[in-house]
Design a protein around this motif. Structure first.
Motif, PDB file in Angstrom:
ATOM      1  N   PHE A 297       0.846  -1.193   0.000  1.00  0.00           N
ATOM      2  CA  PHE A 297       0.000   0.000   0.000  1.00  0.00           C
ATOM      3  C   PHE A 297       0.882   1.243   0.000  1.00  0.00           C
ATOM      4  O   PHE A 297       1.866   1.315   0.750  1.00  0.00           O
ATOM      5  CB  PHE A 297      -0.883   0.046   1.241  1.00  0.00           C
ATOM      6  N   ILE A 320      -9.018  -4.528   2.981  1.00  0.00           N
ATOM      7  CA  ILE A 320      -8.272  -5.278   1.955  1.00  0.00           C
ATOM      8  C   ILE A 320      -7.473  -6.408   2.609  1.00  0.00           C
ATOM      9  O   ILE A 320      -7.437  -7.538   2.110  1.00  0.00           O
ATOM     10  CB  ILE A 320      -7.327  -4.344   1.166  1.00  0.00           C
ATOM     11  N   ILE A 403      -1.070  -0.678  -4.359  1.00  0.00           N
ATOM     12  CA  ILE A 403      -2.302   0.125  -4.310  1.00  0.00           C
ATOM     13  C   ILE A 403      -1.911   1.516  -3.845  1.00  0.00           C
ATOM     14  O   ILE A 403      -1.474   1.709  -2.705  1.00  0.00           O
ATOM     15  CB  ILE A 403      -3.338  -0.489  -3.362  1.00  0.00           C
ATOM     16  N   TYR A 429      -2.552  -0.265  -8.903  1.00  0.00           N
ATOM     17  CA  TYR A 429      -3.924   0.220  -8.728  1.00  0.00           C
ATOM     18  C   TYR A 429      -3.861   1.653  -8.206  1.00  0.00           C
ATOM     19  O   TYR A 429      -3.124   1.945  -7.261  1.00  0.00           O
ATOM     20  CB  TYR A 429      -4.690  -0.641  -7.725  1.00  0.00           C
ATOM     21  N   VAL A 431      -6.062   4.761  -6.584  1.00  0.00           N
ATOM     22  CA  VAL A 431      -7.322   5.114  -5.925  1.00  0.00           C
ATOM     23  C   VAL A 431      -7.285   6.605  -5.613  1.00  0.00           C
ATOM     24  O   VAL A 431      -6.423   7.061  -4.850  1.00  0.00           O
ATOM     25  CB  VAL A 431      -7.529   4.303  -4.635  1.00  0.00           C
ATOM     26  N   HIS A 452      -8.121  -0.818 -13.126  1.00  0.00           N
ATOM     27  CA  HIS A 452      -7.049  -0.486 -12.178  1.00  0.00           C
ATOM     28  C   HIS A 452      -7.127   0.936 -11.654  1.00  0.00           C
ATOM     29  O   HIS A 452      -6.264   1.339 -10.856  1.00  0.00           O
ATOM     30  CB  HIS A 452      -5.677  -0.702 -12.840  1.00  0.00           C
ATOM     31  N   SER A 466     -13.409  -0.369  -2.092  1.00  0.00           N
ATOM     32  CA  SER A 466     -12.746  -1.497  -1.427  1.00  0.00           C
ATOM     33  C   SER A 466     -13.220  -2.829  -1.995  1.00  0.00           C
ATOM     34  O   SER A 466     -12.405  -3.721  -2.268  1.00  0.00           O
ATOM     35  CB  SER A 466     -13.019  -1.434   0.079  1.00  0.00           C
ATOM     36  N   LEU A 469     -11.787  -3.359  -5.440  1.00  0.00           N
ATOM     37  CA  LEU A 469     -10.361  -3.695  -5.362  1.00  0.00           C
ATOM     38  C   LEU A 469     -10.163  -5.148  -4.930  1.00  0.00           C
ATOM     39  O   LEU A 469      -9.325  -5.866  -5.485  1.00  0.00           O
ATOM     40  CB  LEU A 469      -9.669  -2.758  -4.373  1.00  0.00           C
ATOM     41  N   ILE A 473      -8.151  -7.810  -7.094  1.00  0.00           N
ATOM     42  CA  ILE A 473      -6.992  -8.545  -6.590  1.00  0.00           C
ATOM     43  C   ILE A 473      -7.260 -10.039  -6.620  1.00  0.00           C
ATOM     44  O   ILE A 473      -6.399 -10.850  -6.968  1.00  0.00           O
ATOM     45  CB  ILE A 473      -6.653  -8.074  -5.160  1.00  0.00           C
TER      46      ILE A 473
END
Length: 581
Positions: A297, A320, A403, A429, A431, A452, A466, A469, A473
């Motif tokens: 992350f 996650i 992410i 990814y 966000v 993505h 969330s 994602l 994943i």
């Protein structure tokens, strides 16, 4: 001969005759100067350095110490102490006694003056001493004075003049809510939402529901100043506060949700239990694969985010983590927080359980400064996915996923390090929330960006992001399942002929050389445990190790499916006992 009889001997003090001349002599306390005639006083203080605290006084035969005015010599004859005249005698001061150099004086406390006897004190009459200007009466206080008015009057804002109290202020008006003074009388008034009764004093509530177009779908109920809408039993109030919706759609309809049904307005949505994601039909749930993944992350901790939203981001990260199987052999997770600088909260090797990892996320401190997204991506690329920080080697083909969360424009360039990360096999990814820049998010996200890149105008949609994602994943892990072997081209073209004690290595690339069969596997089986049906599909080997040709077409769809099913059965049987490369 008396040589001293001559007036020219020059002795300042005394002349003493000798048998052939004379000599000069000084009086007591003096000493002869080098000219042997004049005299100077002996400075015993300078010669002896007696250590007097205040003054040293020479005498004819020695010296003594002396104190300044207002001090007395201590018994040691050198140091001095102030004379406490107040303590030595009955000073007679009523309030305070103050020492002077030779005596004492009496003083008074604040708010008092010394009387003519210079000992007793009297309170200061500020009203008498000053031009107070009070219209009616002046009252002394400890340090000043205040003006007062007679009964029936009140002091004006100027603090000096008085005004007649109004009728309401007298307190006998009898008004239930509020009293409004007029010139000679008063009138009663009611609070908003009430009206005055016929007695002119008490109040009753207005019927707002009857007087206004309330718009309530079911029931209107008067409140203190307005009204509220309520719904009949079995219904709940909608977001507009007027319309009503059925309370539990999940209970009243055959929703078909496999795990959890959640009411959503006039309808419902299906959700899954922890560790599962919603399938494509929106009802069934599927477990995310427990296959390996290295996930990092990269979290924005800039000032624009705010501490409350930072807590939401932490919940997002925890969600996650909950969807993954955390262990050294399965999912490894690291976390960076960035602001003006980049801080590693934990690396891929720090935690082996989701519990410890979520605890570290909960204790993560908000940085709250700038937004150096590019610097964070550089740190991630150069450090986070290294074996030193817990990433598995590229040769293991463990998926590497990052992410990146941001809520605004980066203060540096993101394209360089995002491109390098993607070029080196890291799935990115992006966000973005609020003021995040779409162009920057597109530069960060892997292709295709519709899978993505996630953006929301505010943090209320973080739960939805969330879930998307987790699903992405999960799909990535499922797509990578079985690719944890050597890279393409590194598999041997010939199969080694094992001895009886050796396991048989079956190379599917050799067995199924089909252009449409993209996924490559290498399994390790013991020869005795291979089922006959599976062996029929495999190439047998000569002593030289070269594969024999099969008569049937291996690349036909049905043969591929049959082979895959049989191979999967063998894998399930042997997973607990053999290493899967």
């Amino acid at each position: 001969i008396d040589y001293c009889a001559s007036p020219n001997h020059g002795c300042e003090h005394e002349c003493v005759s000798t048998h052939d001349s004379y000599s000069c002599r000084c009086l007591k306390g003096f000493t002869l100067n080098p000219d042997k005639k004049t005299c100077r006083r002996i400075n015993y203080c300078a010669l002896n350095k007696p250590g007097c605290e205040h003054e040293c006084v020479n005498t004819e035969e020695g010296y003594y110490c002396r104190c300044h005015r207002g001090y007395t010599l201590d018994p040691n004859g050198k140091t001095c102490s102030r004379v406490d005249h107040c303590a030595q005698q009955d000073h007679g001061c009523e309030q305070l006694c103050l020492n002077t150099e030779e005596s004492f004086v009496c003083q008074c406390s604040e708010g008092f003056l010394i009387n003519e006897d210079l000992k007793t004190c009297s309170r200061v009459d500020y009203c008498l001493l000053s031009d107070h200007g009070c219209e009616y009466s002046c009252v002394n206080t400890d340090r000043s004075f205040v003006c007062q008015c007679p009964e029936g009057y009140v002091l004006r804002i100027d603090g000096k003049t008085c005004a007649k109290l109004d009728s309401c202020a007298l307190g006998n008006h009898g008004c239930e809510h509020s009293c409004v003074s007029s010139e000679d009388s008063f009138v009663c008034q009611c609070f908003e939402g009430y009206i005055l009764r016929d007695d002119g004093k008490t109040c009753k509530r207005k019927d707002v529901c009857q007087d206004v177009a309330h718009g309530c779908e079911h029931i209107c109920v008067n409140s203190e100043e307005s009204f509220i809408c309520k719904c009949l039993e079995g219904f709940r109030l909608a977001e507009d506060g007027k319309r009503c919706r059925r309370k539990d759609v999940c209970k009243s309809t055959p929703h078909g949700c496999e795990h959890i049904c959640v009411n959503n307005g006039n309808s419902y949505i299906c959700k899954c239990s922890e560790g599962f994601v919603l399938a494509e039909d929106g009802r069934r749930c599927k477990r995310c694969t427990e296959g390996p993944i290295d996930l990092v992350f990269v979290i924005d901790g800039s000032k624009s985010l705010g501490e409350e939203n930072f807590e939401i981001v932490k919940q997002f990260v925890t969600g996650i983590i909950d969807s993954l199987a955390i262990s050294p052999k399965a999912a490894r997770v690291g976390l960076l927080q960035y602001s003006t600088q980049v801080r590693t909260e934990f690396t891929l090797r720090n935690f082996n359980s989701a519990k410890d990892m979520k605890k570290a996320v909960a204790h993560m401190k908000y940085m709250g400064k700038g937004s150096m997204t590019g610097l964070a991506l550089k740190h991630m690329f150069e450090r986070s996915f290294t074996q030193v920080e817990g990433a598995r080697p590229l040769s293991t083909r463990v998926p590497r996923v990052a992410i990146v969360f941001t809520d605004g424009r980066a203060q540096d360039d993101v394209s360089e390090w995002a491109s390098k990360a993607k070029a080196n096999g890291i799935t990115m990814y992006a966000v973005g929330v609020g003021k995040a820049i779409e162009e920057e998010l597109q530069e960060i996200a892997s292709e295709p960006t519709d899978k993505h890149l996630f953006y929301a105008e505010d943090f209320s949609s973080m739960g939805e992001i969330s879930e998307k994602l987790k699903k992405g994943i999960c799909e990535a892990l499922e797509d990578s399942d079985g690719r944890q072997d050597s890279p393409a081209g590194e598999l041997p073209k010939r199969v080694h002929q094992p001895t009886e004690s050796e396991p048989v290595t079956i190379n599917i690339q050799d067995l199924l050389s089909c252009s449409n069969f993209a996924v490559q596997h290498r399994y390790l089986f013991e020869e005795d445990h291979l089922s006959r049906s599976t062996q029929k599909l495999f190439h047998s080997t000569k002593s030289s190790g070269s594969p024999l040709e099969e008569k049937h077409d291996q690349c036909k769809c049905e043969n591929l499916i049959m082979f895959q099913n049989l191979a999967n059965e063998e894998v399930k049987k042997l997973t607990q006992r053999y290493i899967l490369f």
